[in-house]
Structures are given as C-alpha cells and as structure tokens.
Write a protein that holds these residues in place. Structure first.
Motif, short mmCIF file in Angstrom:
data_model
loop_
_atom_site.label_atom_id
_atom_site.label_comp_id
_atom_site.label_asym_id
_atom_site.label_seq_id
_atom_site.Cartn_x
_atom_site.Cartn_y
_atom_site.Cartn_z
N ARG A 262 0.90 -1.12 0.02
CA ARG A 262 0.07 -0.09 0.10
C ARG A 262 0.96 1.30 -0.07
NH1 ARG A 262 -5.39 -0.68 0.90
NH2 ARG A 262 -6.10 -2.58 1.88
N GLN A 263 1.16 1.68 -1.11
CA GLN A 263 1.84 3.10 -1.27
C GLN A 263 0.95 4.16 -1.90
OE1 GLN A 263 5.28 2.18 -3.50
NE2 GLN A 263 6.24 0.87 -1.88
N GLY A 264 0.57 5.07 -1.17
CA GLY A 264 -0.23 6.19 -1.53
C GLY A 264 -1.58 5.62 -1.68
N ARG A 265 -2.40 6.27 -2.71
CA ARG A 265 -3.92 5.69 -2.72
C ARG A 265 -3.83 4.48 -3.46
NH1 ARG A 265 -8.89 9.12 -5.24
NH2 ARG A 265 -10.64 7.46 -4.92
N PRO A 266 -4.27 3.20 -3.04
CA PRO A 266 -3.99 2.14 -3.77
C PRO A 266 -5.30 1.97 -4.90
CG PRO A 266 -5.30 1.79 -1.44
CD PRO A 266 -4.82 3.08 -1.56
N ALA A 267 -4.80 1.13 -5.77
CA ALA A 267 -5.87 1.06 -6.87
C ALA A 267 -7.13 0.13 -6.38
CB ALA A 267 -5.21 0.24 -8.22
N ALA A 268 -8.54 0.30 -6.91
CA ALA A 268 -9.50 -0.57 -6.57
C ALA A 268 -9.27 -1.75 -6.95
CB ALA A 268 -10.78 0.21 -7.16
N VAL A 269 -9.80 -2.82 -5.95
CA VAL A 269 -9.60 -4.15 -6.48
C VAL A 269 -10.97 -4.51 -6.07
CG1 VAL A 269 -7.36 -4.52 -6.19
CG2 VAL A 269 -8.67 -4.79 -3.96
N PHE A 270 -11.46 -5.66 -6.89
CA PHE A 270 -12.76 -6.43 -6.71
C PHE A 270 -12.74 -7.97 -6.70
CE2 PHE A 270 -12.61 -2.60 -9.18
CZ PHE A 270 -13.67 -1.71 -8.65
N GLU A 271 -13.81 -8.28 -5.96
CA GLU A 271 -13.84 -9.88 -5.62
C GLU A 271 -15.22 -10.17 -5.55
OE1 GLU A 271 -12.14 -10.71 -1.85
OE2 GLU A 271 -13.28 -9.11 -0.53
N LEU A 272 -15.53 -11.40 -5.47
CA LEU A 272 -16.92 -11.74 -5.20
C LEU A 272 -17.25 -11.32 -3.94
CD1 LEU A 272 -17.13 -15.50 -6.70
CD2 LEU A 272 -18.06 -13.52 -7.60
N ARG A 273 -18.48 -10.98 -3.76
CA ARG A 273 -19.33 -10.75 -2.41
C ARG A 273 -19.19 -11.95 -1.39
NH1 ARG A 273 -23.96 -11.61 -0.15
NH2 ARG A 273 -25.09 -11.86 -2.12
N PRO A 274 -18.42 -11.71 -0.52
CA PRO A 274 -18.43 -13.05 0.59
C PRO A 274 -19.72 -13.24 0.97
CG PRO A 274 -16.81 -11.16 1.46
CD PRO A 274 -17.62 -10.52 0.00
N GLY A 275 -19.99 -14.76 0.92
CA GLY A 275 -21.22 -15.15 1.36
C GLY A 275 -22.20 -15.32 0.36
N VAL A 276 -21.91 -15.04 -0.79
CA VAL A 276 -22.78 -15.41 -2.12
C VAL A 276 -22.61 -16.78 -2.54
CG1 VAL A 276 -20.93 -14.93 -4.00
CG2 VAL A 276 -23.49 -14.16 -4.24
N ASP A 277 -23.93 -17.31 -2.75
CA ASP A 277 -24.35 -18.37 -3.18
C ASP A 277 -23.67 -19.59 -2.16
OD1 ASP A 277 -25.73 -17.77 -5.29
OD2 ASP A 277 -24.10 -18.15 -6.74
N PRO A 278 -23.99 -19.64 -1.01
CA PRO A 278 -23.34 -20.76 0.02
C PRO A 278 -23.78 -22.30 -0.48
CG PRO A 278 -25.33 -19.54 1.07
CD PRO A 278 -24.95 -18.86 -0.22
N VAL A 279 -22.68 -22.96 -0.34
CA VAL A 279 -23.06 -24.46 -0.46
C VAL A 279 -22.55 -25.09 0.45
CG1 VAL A 279 -22.65 -23.99 -3.09
CG2 VAL A 279 -20.83 -24.77 -1.63
N LEU A 280 -23.04 -26.54 0.56
CA LEU A 280 -22.79 -27.33 1.77
C LEU A 280 -22.05 -28.63 1.15
CD1 LEU A 280 -23.28 -28.33 4.76
CD2 LEU A 280 -25.38 -29.06 4.04
N GLY A 281 -21.19 -28.95 2.03
CA GLY A 281 -20.40 -30.34 1.50
C GLY A 281 -20.36 -31.14 2.73
#
Length: 420
Positions: free
Chosen positions: A70-89
C-alpha cells in the motif's frame, strides 16, 4: 451471436459474464487492469460490468491489496461478495461425519465434525449428519433454504442417478437407504452423492487444473480418484478407482469390517497390526510403550527414525507400489496425491513410496501429500458443489442472453416472429 451490434444488451450481458468469471477464477481481489488483461475487454466495458455486478450484489470492492503493498492511494480491487451462493459439503465416513459451508468464492463460512460410534447403524450415522449440518448452518448464520447446492461424499460405488450407494461394505445397510432423497426434503436445492476418493481428486484438481492426477484417499479405507487431463474419470459403472479391492495374493473378499484385500493390509488398522505383530521383534522402538497404539503414533515415530515405525511404512508403501504400478504405467499421470489420515505420515512416507515405485515403473509421477489430510473429502465436496452452482449461473446467463438476442432481433425485424 453473429451480427450483434456493439453496445446492445446482449453484448453487455456477455461481457458482464466474462468479468464475473475472471473475478471468480482469480480467487483473490483483482484490479481493473488485471481484469482487462484476462478478458481482453476495454476499460470502459470492464468498468460498466463491474458496476452491474456490484449493483446485483455479486461483486464488491475489496479493502485488500492483491500484492499486499500500500503506497499512496491503492488501486481499487474487486472480488466476489463474501457469502454469495453458499454451498454445503458433507463427508459421510464410516467413523466420522464432517460438514463444511463455503461461498461461491471458496471462503469457508463454517465447519463441523462428529465421531460416529455405530458406523453400521444408519440411524446413528444420520443423527450425526443432522448435528453437523445444524452446527454449520447456525455458525454460518444461514438456513437450509439459502444453500445453493449440497454434495455428500461416501465410500463405496455410487449410483448418481438413483442417489444411493450400490456397494458400500464399510457402510453396511446404506445400500438400501437413499441419503439424497432424505436430505432433499430439508433443502430447496439438488443434493448430489459422490464417491469419497473422487472428491479427493476434485480437491486436488482444483489446485492443479488440466493435469492427470491419481488421488489416493488413504485412511482406515483405501480408494483412488482419477482425473485425466482435468476431467474426473468415473468409469462405466461409476466404479473407477476402487483400489482397496485389489487382491495381490488371494481372491477378492471382504473381511468382517467390510475392508477389501488391499485396504485390510495397509489401511490404518492394518498398519497398527503390523507394528504390533509382524515387526514387534525390532528392539529399537518406542511403540511398545503405547497401550492403545494409533496410526498417528506410528507416523510420528517414523518421522523420528523409529526402527519399527519406519519398517511398517516401508512395508506398506511397498505393497501400495506393487498394487499401483500397473495403474501408473497405464495412465502415466502427472502427479500422485496422497490424502486422508495417512498424509500425516509426512515426507518419510513419500521417500519410501518413491523408492518402491522407482523399482516397479519406468516413470514415477510427482508425489505429493494433500495439505487437507483427513479433511480432503469434505473440501472436495464443497469444491464440487461450487462447480455445480457456477455451472447453473452460467446456464442461467446463457438463457438470458438467448432471450435478449431473440428480443432484439424481433425488434429489428419489426416485431416479426423469428424462427430458431
């Protein structure tokens, strides 16, 4: 979708699907520039897709830097929303049941395990399954209606259409019980039944895409999952990989615990018997000090060079190499992955196995111990459930694209009906 003008709803949906796939497959937050590199879309197109996915609740802007800097203003980064489409194993083992809830991005939301005191009692095992499921749902703050997919792993030969076990000597009585139908009463999604060693292969293949893999699930039981060029191989009768039934000396027969010939000799119980009986005369050992000897005792002693423990590992890996060498010669796999409780034996196991395979094959694949050990099956079941969920999302997106294309072409033709 030929002749679709740029900027149409169809093209926007297609591009959005590409961006979503890139974010999912990365399994870490991505910058806009990285998404552009993967999808080969323009920056405005990617930015538009990200906004649509954020609005739809599938993607969020992450606070994590992909390189940790993190140097200066970091570039925006994106990921899947945590918790979306929960599955069970679920791992339905003869001695323990495990469950795990994960989201589409692979984040573990909850996990639970419970010992099975009466493995041949379907009612008792089912009660254990119920408890680990309830614990996982409670800890993940979910109810059964929110689960997108369920995969159950079990030893034995699975009939995927009927959703039951066709052959399960170690789970006597379960051949007459339909576990998938029972669980589908509690969930709004499809419940899938899969062989446990196949799920160990799925777990390995998720880290090694496109490879040919033999995954040995080795604990009290012994089975193999086979992945050829990235595709799970089940065999004509869904019985591929039942290496525990290999007989090196005698006819195929099960012992009183339902173990096949090979797994009876080198499964964890067989290893303990070797340490107590066949190699009991070796004087330089600390294993005689254990009143209730376990496989873990043998593993830890072998890692320290204990003479009797090392002899046990050498003997069992020699038997395994003898049984597997024809399979390795026939498939020529990239890698052989050992999972299950035996993975705790560590590098000393691989050293002996490699030496025995070198004596029996022209080419020895890369050997690896699964980092998941006895949790490999439940992790593989979650991975397969995530795959099912993703495939359904892709199918729904394709259907939406086709509908949009039909609508746009109909509008272009003045509302005239189109032939498909």
């Amino acid at each position: 979708m030929a002749d679709i003008p740029a900027g149409t709803a169809v093209l926007r949906q297609f591009n959005t699907s590409l961006v979503l796939a890139a974010v999912r497959q990365a399994r870490r937050p991505l910058r806009i520039s990285e998404i552009i590199s993967v999808t080969r879309l323009t920056r405005p197109t990617v930015a538009q897709a990200i906004e649509e996915l954020k609005t739809g609740g599938l993607v969020v802007e992450s606070t994590d830097s992909p390189d940790g800097v993190r140097q200066g203003r970091p570039a925006a980064v994106f990921e899947l929303r945590p918790g979306v489409d929960p599955v069970l194993g679920i791992d339905l083992g003869p001695h323990a049941v495990k469950a795990r809830v994960s989201d589409l991005g692979g984040n573990t939301l909850a996990a639970s395990a419970r010992a099975v005191s009466r493995p041949h009692d379907a009612v008792a095992v089912l009660a254990g399954v119920r408890r680990v499921i309830d614990t996982c749902l409670r800890d993940a703050n979910l109810d059964s209606a929110q689960i997108a997919d369920v995969v159950v792993g079990s030893p034995g030969v699975v009939d995927p259409v009927a959703g039951r076990l066709r052959l399960a000597p170690s789970m006597r009585g379960w051949e007459t019980f339909n576990i998938t139908s029972h669980l589908e009463k509690e969930f709004r999604c499809r419940v899938h039944l899969e062989n446990d060693a196949n799920l160990a292969a799925v777990a390995a293949a998720s880290r090694l895409p496109g490879r040919t893999i033999i995954a040995i699930q080795w604990g009290a039981r012994l089975g193999a999952g086979i992945v050829i060029n990235g595709m799970l191989h089940r065999g004509k009768d869904n019985a591929a990989g039942e290496v525990g039934l290999i007989s090196l000396d005698d006819n195929l027969a099960f012992d009183r615990d339902g173990s096949g010939p090979l797994e009876a000799r080198i499964g964890s119980t067989g290893m303990i018997n070797l340490a107590r009986d066949e190699f009991s005369g070796l004087p330089t050992t600390r294993l005689h000090s254990y009143r209730e000897l376990t496989a873990m005792d043998v593993f830890s002693a072998a890692a320290e060079g204990d003479e009797r423990a090392v002899a046990v590992l050498d003997h069992t890996t020699g038997i395994l190499a003898r049984a597997l060498s024809p399979v390795i010669l026939a498939l020529n796999p990239d890698i052989l992955v050992i999972s299950g409780g035996i993975a705790h034996a560590g590098d000393v196991l691989l050293q002996h196995l490699r030496r025995h395979l070198q004596a029996r094959t022209y080419w020895v694949p890369e050997l690896e111990l699964s980092e998941y050990a006895e949790h490999t099956v439940v992790i593989g079941s979650v991975e397969l459930a995530r795959q099912h969920t993703w495939e359904r999302r892709l199918a729904a997106a394709k259907q939406k694209l086709e509908l949009s294309e039909y609508t746009e072409r109909a509008a272009t033709n003045g509302g005239a009906e189109l032939a498909w």
